[in-house]
Design a protein around this motif. Structure first.
Motif, mmCIF file in Angstrom:
data_model
loop_
_atom_site.group_PDB
_atom_site.id
_atom_site.type_symbol
_atom_site.label_atom_id
_atom_site.label_comp_id
_atom_site.label_asym_id
_atom_site.label_seq_id
_atom_site.Cartn_x
_atom_site.Cartn_y
_atom_site.Cartn_z
ATOM 1 N N ASN A 55 30.225 -27.229 -12.638
ATOM 2 C CA ASN A 55 29.946 -25.825 -12.922
ATOM 3 C C ASN A 55 31.082 -24.911 -12.481
ATOM 4 O O ASN A 55 31.527 -24.968 -11.345
ATOM 5 N N GLY A 56 31.523 -24.052 -13.395
ATOM 6 C CA GLY A 56 32.635 -23.153 -13.097
ATOM 7 C C GLY A 56 32.188 -21.913 -12.343
ATOM 8 O O GLY A 56 31.024 -21.512 -12.417
ATOM 9 N N ILE A 57 33.101 -21.337 -11.582
ATOM 10 C CA ILE A 57 32.857 -20.049 -10.942
ATOM 11 C C ILE A 57 33.900 -19.091 -11.503
ATOM 12 O O ILE A 57 35.100 -19.332 -11.393
ATOM 13 N N THR A 58 33.431 -18.007 -12.143
ATOM 14 C CA THR A 58 34.384 -17.098 -12.778
ATOM 15 C C THR A 58 35.172 -16.348 -11.714
ATOM 16 O O THR A 58 34.673 -16.046 -10.643
ATOM 17 N N SER A 59 36.409 -16.049 -12.048
ATOM 18 C CA SER A 59 37.258 -15.276 -11.147
ATOM 19 C C SER A 59 37.257 -13.836 -11.618
ATOM 20 O O SER A 59 37.534 -13.550 -12.780
ATOM 21 N N ALA A 60 36.905 -12.916 -10.700
ATOM 22 C CA ALA A 60 36.823 -11.497 -11.064
ATOM 23 C C ALA A 60 38.163 -11.007 -11.603
ATOM 24 O O ALA A 60 38.222 -10.256 -12.575
ATOM 25 N N VAL A 61 39.233 -11.464 -11.001
ATOM 26 C CA VAL A 61 40.554 -10.988 -11.393
ATOM 27 C C VAL A 61 40.941 -11.544 -12.761
ATOM 28 O O VAL A 61 41.458 -10.827 -13.613
ATOM 29 N N ALA A 62 40.626 -12.817 -12.984
ATOM 30 C CA ALA A 62 40.922 -13.416 -14.284
ATOM 31 C C ALA A 62 40.096 -12.736 -15.371
ATOM 32 O O ALA A 62 40.552 -12.529 -16.490
ATOM 33 N N SER A 63 38.876 -12.350 -15.011
ATOM 34 C CA SER A 63 37.993 -11.688 -15.956
ATOM 35 C C SER A 63 38.580 -10.336 -16.363
ATOM 36 O O SER A 63 38.539 -9.941 -17.519
ATOM 37 N N LEU A 64 39.150 -9.640 -15.394
ATOM 38 C CA LEU A 64 39.766 -8.330 -15.641
ATOM 39 C C LEU A 64 40.912 -8.434 -16.634
ATOM 40 O O LEU A 64 41.056 -7.620 -17.523
ATOM 41 N N SER A 65 41.738 -9.476 -16.429
ATOM 42 C CA SER A 65 42.925 -9.599 -17.256
ATOM 43 C C SER A 65 42.627 -10.353 -18.553
ATOM 44 O O SER A 65 43.508 -10.560 -19.357
ATOM 45 N N GLY A 66 41.379 -10.792 -18.694
ATOM 46 C CA GLY A 66 40.998 -11.489 -19.914
ATOM 47 C C GLY A 66 41.520 -12.915 -19.982
ATOM 48 O O GLY A 66 41.552 -13.510 -21.050
ATOM 49 N N ARG A 67 41.960 -13.448 -18.832
ATOM 50 C CA ARG A 67 42.492 -14.821 -18.842
ATOM 51 C C ARG A 67 41.484 -15.813 -18.270
ATOM 52 O O ARG A 67 41.794 -16.602 -17.399
ATOM 53 N N GLN A 68 40.284 -15.729 -18.738
ATOM 54 C CA GLN A 68 39.239 -16.620 -18.245
ATOM 55 C C GLN A 68 39.347 -17.964 -18.979
ATOM 56 O O GLN A 68 39.480 -17.995 -20.199
ATOM 57 N N VAL A 69 39.333 -19.037 -18.216
ATOM 58 C CA VAL A 69 39.391 -20.362 -18.856
ATOM 59 C C VAL A 69 38.040 -21.049 -18.646
ATOM 60 O O VAL A 69 37.491 -21.026 -17.545
ATOM 61 N N GLU A 70 37.514 -21.654 -19.691
ATOM 62 C CA GLU A 70 36.225 -22.351 -19.605
ATOM 63 C C GLU A 70 36.305 -23.517 -18.616
ATOM 64 O O GLU A 70 37.302 -24.242 -18.587
ATOM 65 N N ALA A 71 35.222 -23.708 -17.869
ATOM 66 C CA ALA A 71 35.184 -24.808 -16.899
ATOM 67 C C ALA A 71 35.383 -26.149 -17.595
ATOM 68 O O ALA A 71 36.005 -27.072 -17.049
ATOM 69 N N SER A 72 34.886 -26.258 -18.827
ATOM 70 C CA SER A 72 34.948 -27.536 -19.536
ATOM 71 C C SER A 72 36.398 -27.992 -19.771
ATOM 72 O O SER A 72 36.679 -29.188 -19.824
ATOM 73 N N VAL A 73 37.314 -27.030 -19.892
ATOM 74 C CA VAL A 73 38.725 -27.365 -20.086
ATOM 75 C C VAL A 73 39.236 -28.150 -18.868
ATOM 76 O O VAL A 73 39.950 -29.147 -18.997
ATOM 77 N N PHE A 74 38.823 -27.701 -17.679
ATOM 78 C CA PHE A 74 39.253 -28.382 -16.454
ATOM 79 C C PHE A 74 38.564 -29.742 -16.318
ATOM 80 O O PHE A 74 39.163 -30.716 -15.893
#
Lengths: 630, 183
Positions: free
Chosen positions: B85-104
């Motif tokens: 299960n992924g945990i979103t990063s607030a900062v990545a969310s701000l910059s729109g660079r969110q990567v799906e947990a499944s990729v990792f």
């Protein structure tokens, strides 16, 4: 005795307790905090434990206890030692009676500090002994020994572990405790009053005792021959955690060498150093922070090459590691010496899994950046947001201070324009306003920092007719270091009730006529209060009152009514709350909508108040309305 | 942090010398947190609390992206136990660079032959607390660590208040079962 798993800071606490300490004071600061917390948690009989309002106060109080014969421990981080430097410098001249040990934890990196200063340098400046443990087990033994040394020479003794010792755990063997030292009581005498004449005599004594002190500290320093009996040609001098990295690197390389490990660098152990250097072809010094050992060795080298920070073989800033030491050794040591030694596994032989498999490391997805941020539900976010909104369109400078709220400098809040040291927000703002009269000057300061060193700055502002707005972010705890009580919390270090200081009353007593209190989570009220303060002149104050999420019970999380979410991203972009993000909604053909992480959300409601479509509501209200999840 | 100390406690209970290094302070405000645990029969064999890159035997990842971040510590042939299960990063969310947990997770499948994946969120829901993810992962990693369930329980009893034992014990057991399912 038994082996127990102890953190370095816990080992210091156990060491002090087992040495019969009866007075413990300090101010929280990473990486030192857990030392005092451990004593407070164990609450040994007959031991007074307190969080003092600042490090200077802590040391002075401990000095008093020591004058009356008590063994005393004072805890702080390295920048705290700057605050305590005034009593420290004089205390060496006056001397102590009961053993007085000052834990000043250094922070190479730095990982969470303003400076990368070295307490060993401070010890040289103050002409004080300093012990430098390389592990938690050594921290335990050195703490106990430091009390003995302190009493023997009637001198305060510094103990300076670094982060990787403070926050490392290891199996520590507790030794038979010394019975609690009963304070003998204060005996009046001329020696307790510092006067120029006394200081002149004391200075002569301080200088004269150094050879004797160096001799007494011999057990803290050692020479080890590693990997064989042939004469060693390479020497590694090290101290603190650097010793651990050096030993690991030498182990990995299988290098025949001689180690000089210095646990007591001041006065510098010249005799042992000379013995160490004898017969060597070159020496590498492995130490973090300042080149203290390196500078101590240099005059003794007689032309033998000395490598370390001064020639750049070892990094001048930041943390070291075994790998860094390995590569430093490779640059100065002939290859034959390494290969001949039967290396266990060198750095080049160790291969990380990523890259060694069929998977190209270029394929490796880049993990998201995760800088530290204000927690979800943090009242500081609300306060910053309100002031930002209130000051919009006007020239304003936001002076910050030390604490969690320094994190308010990050986007999207971007509300910390300056940050210098504890209490400096209030004072920097005064100077800024004089030199930049057009600007509204705000000074944000946390409650604990206000008590630590904010009050004098406010008095200075009032007295000198400054024009500024002091914003006290009162979250009722010392948040950054993990929730320690302070004079405003009504609780003592050991969890007993204590008189509760009122920040508003203090501000008024200091002469601030205009003091407002507001709940930062009521956005309209907080903005209005800020506007009112901005429209006045002179020194005015706002106290934003809302408890830290670590001390308040969290409310029910908020939820998004997906149907109404316009996907405008105002909530995420204005607040930067870690519980808020944007994700495609499967229910609405992948439309990007706001998402709340209910495990993090405390239900502070800040986002609900700024949402243009009012689609964020407490989770209860949305149940059954078809809102809920994605 | 608790997980690393429990592992160290287990190792000590079996007569080894143990060290840990932990991240405390600023890094905890939503930042990456990494703990190192080392144990050996002799203290002199592990002078440093930090593990060198490319030399960890086991990597326990509480989050797939963070597991990938720490993968360079794992040695070739090392094993990983990771919650998917992924945990979103607030900062990545701000910059729109969110990567799906499944990729990792997909990358981990390719990069780590000896990989155990568990659904930490499902276990947390079953056990009734999101705070027991550490125990679920330890349960799944127990065999790799070489500790029996009994050793782990003993360590748990030494380091946790009695009222928390039952909950954490269940998470340990669920983790162990999830590991079986994963294989």
């Amino acid at each position: 005795m038994e082996h127990i798993l102890l953190m370095g800071n816990e080992a210091v606490a156990y060491g002090a307790i087992d040495a019969g300490v009866s007075f413990v004071s300090g101010y929280p600061g990473t990486p030192s905090t857990e030392a005092l917390e451990t004593v407070a948690r164990l609450k040994p009989d007959g031991v007074h434990v307190e969080w003092s309002v600042n490090e200077k106060v802590a040391l002075e109080a401990a000095a008093g206890a020591s004058y009356a014969g008590a063994r005393a421990l004072v805890t702080m981080k390295q920048v705290g030692l700057n605050v305590a430097s005034d009593p420290l410098m004089s205390l060496n001249y006056v001397g102590v009676k009961g053993g007085l040990v000052i834990l000043s934890a250094d922070d190479p990196g730095p990982i969470s500090s303003q400076t990368e200063q070295d307490t060993r340098r401070f010890a040289q400046f103050a002409r004080l002994p300093v012990l430098d443990p390389s592990s938690p087990e050594e921290a335990y033994a050195m703490t106990r020994a430091a009390f003995e040394l302190s009493e023997l020479f009637r001198v305060p003794v510094l103990l300076r572990p670094t982060t990787r010792v403070c926050h490392a755990c290891s199996a520590v063997e507790r030794m038979e405790p010394t019975p609690l030292v009963k304070p003998s009581g204060f005996v009046k005498g001329k020696e307790w009053v510092i006067f120029p004449r006394l200081s002149y005599e004391a200075k002569k004594r301080i200088v004269a005792r150094e050879p004797e002190l160096a001799e007494a500290q011999r057990p803290f320093n050692k020479i080890d021959e590693i990997n064989g009996d042939t004469p060693a040609l390479i020497g590694v001098a090290c101290g603190g955690i650097g010793s651990a990295y050096a030993r690991e690197a030498i182990l990995n390389l299988g290098l025949r060498c001689r180690i000089l490990q210095i646990g007591a660098p001041n006065p510098f152990p010249e005799a042992m150093a000379a013995e160490f250097i004898d017969g060597l072809e070159c020496v590498l010094v492995v130490e973090e922070l300042d080149p203290v050992i390196e500078d101590g060795l240099r005059p003794l080298m007689n032309g033998i090459p000395l490598h370390g920070k001064r020639d750049g073989v070892i990094l001048v800033a930041g943390e070291l590691s075994a790998a860094i030491v390995e590569s430093a050794l490779r640059t100065i040591v002939p290859v034959r010496a390494i290969n001949g030694g039967g290396a266990k596994e060198s750095a080049s032989a160790r291969k990380p899994i990523a890259g060694s498999e069929d998977v190209d490391s270029a394929e490796r997805p880049v993990p998201p950046v995760r800088p530290p941020v204000l927690c979800a539900g943090c009242p500081h976010r609300a306060s910053f947001y309100a002031v930002k909104r209130a000051a919009k369109g006007r020239k304003a400078i936001f002076c910050g201070d030390i604490g969690c709220y320094t994190l308010g400098n990050a986007p999207p809040l971007d509300m910390v324009d300056t940050c210098l040291c504890m209490g400096a927000g209030v004072t920097v703002a005064q100077g800024l306003k004089q030199a930049d009269p057009e600007a509204y000057c705000f000074a944000f300061i946390g409650d604990s920092t206000f008590f630590h060193s904010g009050m004098t700055g406010v008095l200075n502002a009032v007295y000198n007719r400054a024009d500024m707005i002091v914003v006290v972010l009162d979250n009722r705890t010392t948040g950054m270091t993990g929730r320690q009580p302070h004079p405003g919390t009504g609780e003592s270090a050991v969890g007993e009730s204590a008189p509760e200081a009122s920040i508003e009353a203090i501000l008024r007593a200091l002469g601030v006529a205009s003091v407002r209190r507001a709940n930062p989570f009521d956005v309209e009220e907080a903005i209005e209060t800020t506007h009112e303060a901005m429209d006045e002149k002179g020194v005015r104050a706002i106290v934003f009152e809302a408890p830290c999420i670590a001390v308040a019970k969290p409310g029910k999380p908020m939820s998004i009514d997906i149907a109404r979410c316009a996907g405008c991203q105002v909530c995420v972009k204005a607040l930067g709350c870690p519980a808020l993000s944007f994700q495609p909604s499967p229910k609405y053909e992948g439309r990007i909508v706001a998402h709340i992480n209910t495990a993090l959300c405390t239900g502070c409601g800040l986002c609900a108040q700024i949402c243009p479509t009012e689609c964020i509501q407490p989770i209860d209200l949305l149940c059954g309305s078809g809102g809920g999840g994605l | 942090m608790l997980a690393s100390r429990l592992i160290a406690q287990c190792a000590m209970d079996r007569g080894a010398f143990a060290r840990t290094a932990e991240t405390i302070g600023m890094a905890q405000r939503g930042g990456s947190v990494v703990s190192h645990v080392r144990w050996c029969n002799e203290a002199a064999a592990i002078p440093s609390p930090l593990i060198s890159l490319g030399s960890a035997d086991i990597l326990i990842g509480f989050e797939p992206g963070e597991a990938v971040r720490c993968l360079p510590y794992l040695k070739a042939g090392g094993a990983a136990v990771v919650s998917v299960n992924g945990i979103t990063s607030a900062v990545a969310s701000l910059s729109g660079r969110q990567v799906e947990a499944s990729v990792f997770v997909e990358y981990l499948r390719k990069a780590v032959p000896q990989l155990i994946l568990i659904d930490g969120a499902a276990i947390a829901e079953k056990v009734g607390s999101a705070k027991t993810l550490n125990m679920a992962l330890l349960g799944a990693a127990a065999d790799l660590l070489g500790f029996s369930a009994e050793t782990m329980l003993d360590a748990l009893r030494k380091r946790l208040s009695p009222r928390l034992i039952e909950l954490n014990k269940r998470a340990l057991e669920e983790g162990a079962m999830a590991k079986e399912a994963s294989i």
